[in-house]
Design a protein around this motif. Structure first.
Motif, PDB file in Angstrom:
ATOM      1  N   LYS A 453      16.983 -45.771   8.982  1.00 56.01           N
ATOM      2  CA  LYS A 453      17.795 -44.872   9.805  1.00 56.01           C
ATOM      3  C   LYS A 453      17.715 -43.438   9.291  1.00 56.01           C
ATOM      4  CE  LYS A 453      21.059 -48.526  11.119  1.00 56.01           C
ATOM      5  NZ  LYS A 453      22.452 -49.011  11.023  1.00 56.01           N
ATOM      6  N   VAL A 454      17.678 -43.280   7.957  1.00 60.40           N
ATOM      7  CA  VAL A 454      17.565 -41.938   7.382  1.00 60.40           C
ATOM      8  C   VAL A 454      16.249 -41.290   7.791  1.00 60.40           C
ATOM      9  CG1 VAL A 454      17.406 -40.617   5.231  1.00 60.40           C
ATOM     10  CG2 VAL A 454      19.058 -42.492   5.426  1.00 60.40           C
ATOM     11  N   VAL A 455      15.167 -42.074   7.726  1.00 62.90           N
ATOM     12  CA  VAL A 455      13.844 -41.555   8.104  1.00 62.90           C
ATOM     13  C   VAL A 455      13.810 -41.194   9.587  1.00 62.90           C
ATOM     14  CG1 VAL A 455      11.405 -42.148   8.360  1.00 62.90           C
ATOM     15  CG2 VAL A 455      12.625 -42.776   6.274  1.00 62.90           C
ATOM     16  N   ILE A 456      14.380 -42.051  10.425  1.00 64.80           N
ATOM     17  CA  ILE A 456      14.418 -41.776  11.871  1.00 64.80           C
ATOM     18  C   ILE A 456      15.215 -40.507  12.147  1.00 64.80           C
ATOM     19  CG2 ILE A 456      15.295 -42.611  14.089  1.00 64.80           C
ATOM     20  CD1 ILE A 456      14.673 -45.467  13.109  1.00 64.80           C
ATOM     21  N   PHE A 457      16.367 -40.378  11.491  1.00 60.53           N
ATOM     22  CA  PHE A 457      17.203 -39.186  11.680  1.00 60.53           C
ATOM     23  C   PHE A 457      16.445 -37.923  11.261  1.00 60.53           C
ATOM     24  CE2 PHE A 457      20.216 -36.098   9.864  1.00 60.53           C
ATOM     25  CZ  PHE A 457      20.987 -35.832  10.981  1.00 60.53           C
ATOM     26  N   ALA A 458      15.786 -37.960  10.094  1.00 60.58           N
ATOM     27  CA  ALA A 458      15.032 -36.798   9.611  1.00 60.58           C
ATOM     28  C   ALA A 458      13.899 -36.448  10.569  1.00 60.58           C
ATOM     29  CB  ALA A 458      14.479 -37.073   8.211  1.00 60.58           C
ATOM     30  N   SER A 459      13.247 -37.480  11.118  1.00 59.20           N
ATOM     31  CA  SER A 459      12.136 -37.246  12.047  1.00 59.20           C
ATOM     32  C   SER A 459      12.624 -36.620  13.348  1.00 59.20           C
ATOM     33  CB  SER A 459      11.405 -38.567  12.336  1.00 59.20           C
ATOM     34  OG  SER A 459      10.866 -39.124  11.153  1.00 59.20           O
ATOM     35  N   ILE A 460      13.756 -37.066  13.833  1.00 61.93           N
ATOM     36  CA  ILE A 460      14.314 -36.504  15.070  1.00 61.93           C
ATOM     37  C   ILE A 460      14.691 -35.035  14.865  1.00 61.93           C
ATOM     38  CG2 ILE A 460      16.279 -36.606  16.657  1.00 61.93           C
ATOM     39  CD1 ILE A 460      16.254 -39.655  16.324  1.00 61.93           C
ATOM     40  N   ILE A 461      15.327 -34.730  13.726  1.00 62.13           N
ATOM     41  CA  ILE A 461      15.692 -33.337  13.430  1.00 62.13           C
ATOM     42  C   ILE A 461      14.439 -32.472  13.333  1.00 62.13           C
ATOM     43  CG2 ILE A 461      16.709 -31.790  11.722  1.00 62.13           C
ATOM     44  CD1 ILE A 461      18.752 -33.362  13.337  1.00 62.13           C
ATOM     45  N   GLY A 462      13.411 -32.978  12.649  1.00 66.90           N
ATOM     46  CA  GLY A 462      12.160 -32.239  12.530  1.00 66.90           C
ATOM     47  C   GLY A 462      11.514 -31.985  13.878  1.00 66.90           C
ATOM     48  N   PHE A 463      11.559 -32.990  14.742  1.00 66.43           N
ATOM     49  CA  PHE A 463      10.984 -32.852  16.086  1.00 66.43           C
ATOM     50  C   PHE A 463      11.736 -31.796  16.901  1.00 66.43           C
ATOM     51  CE2 PHE A 463      11.425 -34.205  20.576  1.00 66.43           C
ATOM     52  CZ  PHE A 463      10.123 -33.947  20.997  1.00 66.43           C
ATOM     53  N   ILE A 464      13.069 -31.847  16.861  1.00 61.00           N
ATOM     54  CA  ILE A 464      13.874 -30.900  17.641  1.00 61.00           C
ATOM     55  C   ILE A 464      13.613 -29.461  17.174  1.00 61.00           C
ATOM     56  CG2 ILE A 464      16.238 -30.139  18.116  1.00 61.00           C
ATOM     57  CD1 ILE A 464      17.073 -33.098  18.029  1.00 61.00           C
ATOM     58  N   LEU A 465      13.589 -29.253  15.859  1.00 60.81           N
ATOM     59  CA  LEU A 465      13.350 -27.908  15.345  1.00 60.81           C
ATOM     60  C   LEU A 465      11.926 -27.438  15.630  1.00 60.81           C
ATOM     61  CD1 LEU A 465      15.219 -28.143  11.907  1.00 60.81           C
ATOM     62  CD2 LEU A 465      15.972 -27.000  13.995  1.00 60.81           C
ATOM     63  N   GLY A 466      11.001 -28.373  15.727  1.00 60.75           N
ATOM     64  CA  GLY A 466       9.617 -28.018  16.012  1.00 60.75           C
ATOM     65  C   GLY A 466       9.367 -27.636  17.459  1.00 60.75           C
ATOM     66  N   LEU A 467      10.328 -27.906  18.333  1.00 56.92           N
ATOM     67  CA  LEU A 467      10.146 -27.586  19.753  1.00 56.92           C
ATOM     68  C   LEU A 467       9.976 -26.084  19.986  1.00 56.92           C
ATOM     69  CD1 LEU A 467      12.687 -30.019  21.483  1.00 56.92           C
ATOM     70  CD2 LEU A 467      10.192 -30.165  21.484  1.00 56.92           C
ATOM     71  N   THR A 468      10.509 -25.259  19.082  1.00 56.38           N
ATOM     72  CA  THR A 468      10.329 -23.817  19.245  1.00 56.38           C
ATOM     73  C   THR A 468       8.856 -23.430  19.179  1.00 56.38           C
ATOM     74  OG1 THR A 468      10.623 -23.502  16.855  1.00 56.38           O
ATOM     75  CG2 THR A 468      12.574 -23.280  18.253  1.00 56.38           C
ATOM     76  N   MET A 469       8.040 -24.278  18.533  1.00 60.07           N
ATOM     77  CA  MET A 469       6.606 -23.998  18.428  1.00 60.07           C
ATOM     78  C   MET A 469       5.802 -24.634  19.552  1.00 60.07           C
ATOM     79  SD  MET A 469       6.153 -24.260  14.284  1.00 60.07           S
ATOM     80  CE  MET A 469       7.447 -25.474  14.073  1.00 60.07           C
ATOM     81  N   CYS A 470       6.485 -25.304  20.462  1.00 54.94           N
ATOM     82  CA  CYS A 470       5.825 -25.912  21.618  1.00 54.94           C
ATOM     83  C   CYS A 470       5.931 -25.033  22.861  1.00 54.94           C
ATOM     84  CB  CYS A 470       6.427 -27.289  21.914  1.00 54.94           C
ATOM     85  SG  CYS A 470       6.132 -28.509  20.626  1.00 54.94           S
ATOM     86  N   THR A 471       6.540 -23.869  22.710  1.00 52.53           N
ATOM     87  CA  THR A 471       6.612 -22.941  23.837  1.00 52.53           C
ATOM     88  C   THR A 471       5.294 -22.185  23.948  1.00 52.53           C
ATOM     89  OG1 THR A 471       7.502 -21.165  22.455  1.00 52.53           O
ATOM     90  CG2 THR A 471       9.096 -22.653  23.486  1.00 52.53           C
ATOM     91  N   ARG A 472       5.147 -21.400  24.996  1.00 57.24           N
ATOM     92  CA  ARG A 472       3.907 -20.646  25.192  1.00 57.24           C
ATOM     93  C   ARG A 472       3.743 -19.533  24.157  1.00 57.24           C
ATOM     94  NH1 ARG A 472       1.198 -22.128  29.572  1.00 57.24           N
ATOM     95  NH2 ARG A 472       2.276 -23.465  31.065  1.00 57.24           N
TER      96      ARG A 472
END
Length: 652
Positions: A453-472
């Motif tokens: 669960k800790v790993v899943i939580f960390a991965s979700i947070i990392g993914f959400i914060l990385g969305l800023t780099m998925c913009t144009r």
């Protein structure tokens, strides 16, 4: 390695935190962490920029006087204490508990943007399955720039009419091109019988009239990144769903490989650490058979008087020290985390030497692969070798994709190359993510039963914060974090770390810890380590830190055009905050420890603040004491156990 003392402690440690299943798991994980994307794109670029063999000499020297000493020091710390960086530094020197948090914050920032590189690589891997690689030729759609230029397409236009060239996505008369740029068609042709432009005073070759963009660069910037003419920090644009999916895939891979802890990641690295070497060998064999490969190799390794003179330049040594430092990865907390899962009597001295030199050797070997391909590209473009080399992300996502289009069965070479990049990136990403999750579970031991669960939580947070780099305009955020996250703060952490261990904790205590783990250092090696730790390495790191400030330049990024986009002052300030966040945590840690110790009636004098507290001890001794006391679920014994040898009353 001795066994008698370790057996009981080993059993307890496995109950508490888990261990590597075997020594090979740890070795390959460390090797994979140290050997990363930087070996493939940053090292060759620095070699080119600083004179090839000149940089190699400086690189190996810096390995011996800065990289290797830090590497071994951190392996010893993690293995001896059996803790991650947050717990470790708070116990060995209470005033510097914030140092562990500083390392963690650097890893956190790097984890966010590093997985974006893996996402880009996944994007290219799937794009490479097309019947024709999409970056082979200039397209005709809106995503292709007006200045895109491809040699074969130009040849077709020239064969159809000697007065035409390829421009604006089609065959265009040279006179129209000249008119567009405010020039006239020249009366004379060049050596290849192509028409030229005249600016009123001289004839100019067409490739000097405007900056030509290769199809691979066009694809990287406009198709993959989605940059638009008005992209800027004030107009980042919307999300690119393809990049969002690729980033989700990257974090899913990391999550699945770490979800069971080091036992699962330790098995994955058997593939991810070794596969890049297989691909590098295949690419080298292929690269050496390409026309022009010899020119690239000569540029890489043959010394000249001019190149050797560069050894007298400070910039060469600063660049070499920085590359070694970032390549091996100390002060991110990753090495301490990996070694904290070791058996207490593991020979980490041997591991440090083997891994550090394997890392250095990999960089040099990759240089042969890369420069053979670059020599081929130079031959194809009819340009000198030093005009086709690009650094940073451009080398991996512009130059190499263009090179594979020139090879037989380009889809196969594309798959092999980007598959290699994925495995190189994942190894480092595994360790940095593991550093974060280990820190969380060391701080809150009850979460160890919920590792997944800790790993899943960390991965979700990392993914959400990385969305800023998925913009144009996401490349702007990517470059900002890349530019500042692992810079001054990382060096300050390293300098603080080595001073705390050698001068606050004491070098004699540290050598005793090494002996307790059954590691026998030859006299020559002992003097080598001490001279590096006590004098040379701190001085070198301070020098590199100062040079980083002296040579500072503001962050910038690729843009829609060929011009670099320098970030606004406010954004640069945000970058400085990223760079110095580790320093902030170190200072906050000092203030918090003073407040907390006063609150609990503990001494706050200078000696007490930099001396090991009652919780400090070896993983072997602490774990051996826990079981009889019925404290299996605790991470330390607070009052009942005191490792008096390192208490504040000890002089050293």
């Amino acid at each position: 390695m001795g066994k008698g003392k370790a057996e009981k402690g080993d059993v307890e440690e496995e109950v508490e935190r888990g261990n590597w299943d075997n020594q090979c798991d740890f070795f390959l994980s460390c090797l994979g962490y140290a050997v990363g994307l930087g070996n493939v794109w940053r090292f060759p670029y620095l070699c080119y920029e600083h004179g090839g063999v000149t940089f190699l000499i400086a690189y190996v020297t810096m390995l011996l006087i800065s990289g290797l000493p830090l590497f071994f020091l951190e392996l010893v710390l993690g293995q001896y204490a059996g803790k991650g960086p947050i717990k470790l530094f708070g116990r060995i020197a209470p005033a510097f508990k914030g140092l562990g948090y500083g390392m963690l914050m650097i890893s956190f920032l790097v984890v966010i943007y590093y997985n974006m590189i893996i996402a880009w690589t996944i994007y290219y891997t799937f794009a490479g399955f097309a019947s024709e690689l999409p970056w082979t030729y200039c397209g005709t759609g809106n995503l292709t720039s007006r200045d895109c230029f491809q040699r074969d397409q130009e040849q077709v236009c020239f064969n159809a009419s000697r007065d035409d060239t390829f421009w604006d996505k089609k065959c265009t008369s040279v006179s129209d091109v000249c008119d567009h740029f405010g020039m006239t068609e020249a009366a004379e042709r060049d050596d290849t019988d192509r028409l030229q432009c005249n600016n009123g005073s001289m004839d100019i070759l067409l490739n000097r009239v405007y900056p030509r963009v290769s199809p691979s660069e066009d694809y990287f910037k406009r198709t993959m990144l989605g940059l638009e003419p008005d992209s800027s920090w004030s107009n980042m644009g919307g999300l690119k769903w393809e990049l969002v999916l690729c980033l989700a895939a990257a974090w899913t891979i990391v999550c699945l490989c770490l979800i069971k802890g080091v036992q699962s990641s330790g098995k994955v690295v058997y593939f991810t650490a070794l596969f890049p070497y297989l691909v590098l060998v295949i690419l080298l064999i292929r690269g050496l058979t390409l026309d022009g490969a010899y020119d690239g190799i000569v540029f890489y390794v043959v010394p000249t008087a001019e190149k050797m003179a560069n050894l007298g330049k400070i910039g060469v040594w600063s660049a070499a020290a920085t590359q070694i430092f970032y390549s091996l990865g100390p002060s991110f907390g990753g090495l301490i985390t990996l070694s904290s899962y070791n058996k207490f009597t593991n020979n980490c001295h041997r591991d440090a030497i083997l891994i550090a030199f394997a890392n250095c050797g990999t960089s040099i070997f990759a240089g042969f692969v890369i420069f053979s391909i670059i020599g081929f590209m130079a031959k194809q473009a009819d340009l000198p070798v030093d005009e086709v080399i690009k650094g940073g992300p451009g080398l991996a996502f512009i130059a190499y994709p263009e090179a594979v289009t020139q090879m037989p069965v380009p889809q196969l070479w594309s798959f092999l190359f980007f598959g290699m990049l994925i495995t190189l990136g994942l190894d480092s990403q595994f360790t940095m993510t593991e550093t974060i999750t280990t820190a969380i579970m060391d701080q809150y031991p009850n979460l160890r039963a919920h590792k997944g669960k800790v790993v899943i939580f960390a991965s979700i947070i990392g993914f959400i914060l990385g969305l800023t780099m998925c913009t144009r305009g996401g490349i702007f955020m990517f470059e900002l974090i890349n530019w500042y996250s692992a810079s001054w703060g990382l060096l300050i952490c390293a300098i603080t770390e080595i001073i705390v261990i050698m001068y606050a904790y004491g070098w004699r205590n540290f050598l005793e810890n090494i002996e307790e783990m059954g590691i026998k250092l030859p006299a020559v090696m002992k003097y080598y380590w001490l001279s590096m730790w006590m004098v040379v390495t701190p001085i070198v790191l301070c020098f590199v830190l100062i040079m980083n400030f002296v040579q500072y330049s503001p962050a910038y990024s690729p843009s829609y055009t060929q011009e670099n986009y320098y970030f606004p002052t406010g954004i640069q300030f945000l970058g400085w905050i990223m760079a110095l966040v580790a320093v902030f945590f170190i200072l906050i840690g000092v203030a918090f420890q003073i407040y907390n110790r006063k609150k609990n009636g503990k001494p706050t004098d200078f000696k007490s603040m930099i001396s090991p507290n009652e919780k400090w001890g070896s993983a072997l001794v602490v774990n051996a004491v826990k079981k009889p006391m019925g404290l299996d679920n605790q991470t330390y014994v607070k009052d009942e156990f005191s490792y008096n040898k390192y208490s504040a009353d000890t002089t050293y």
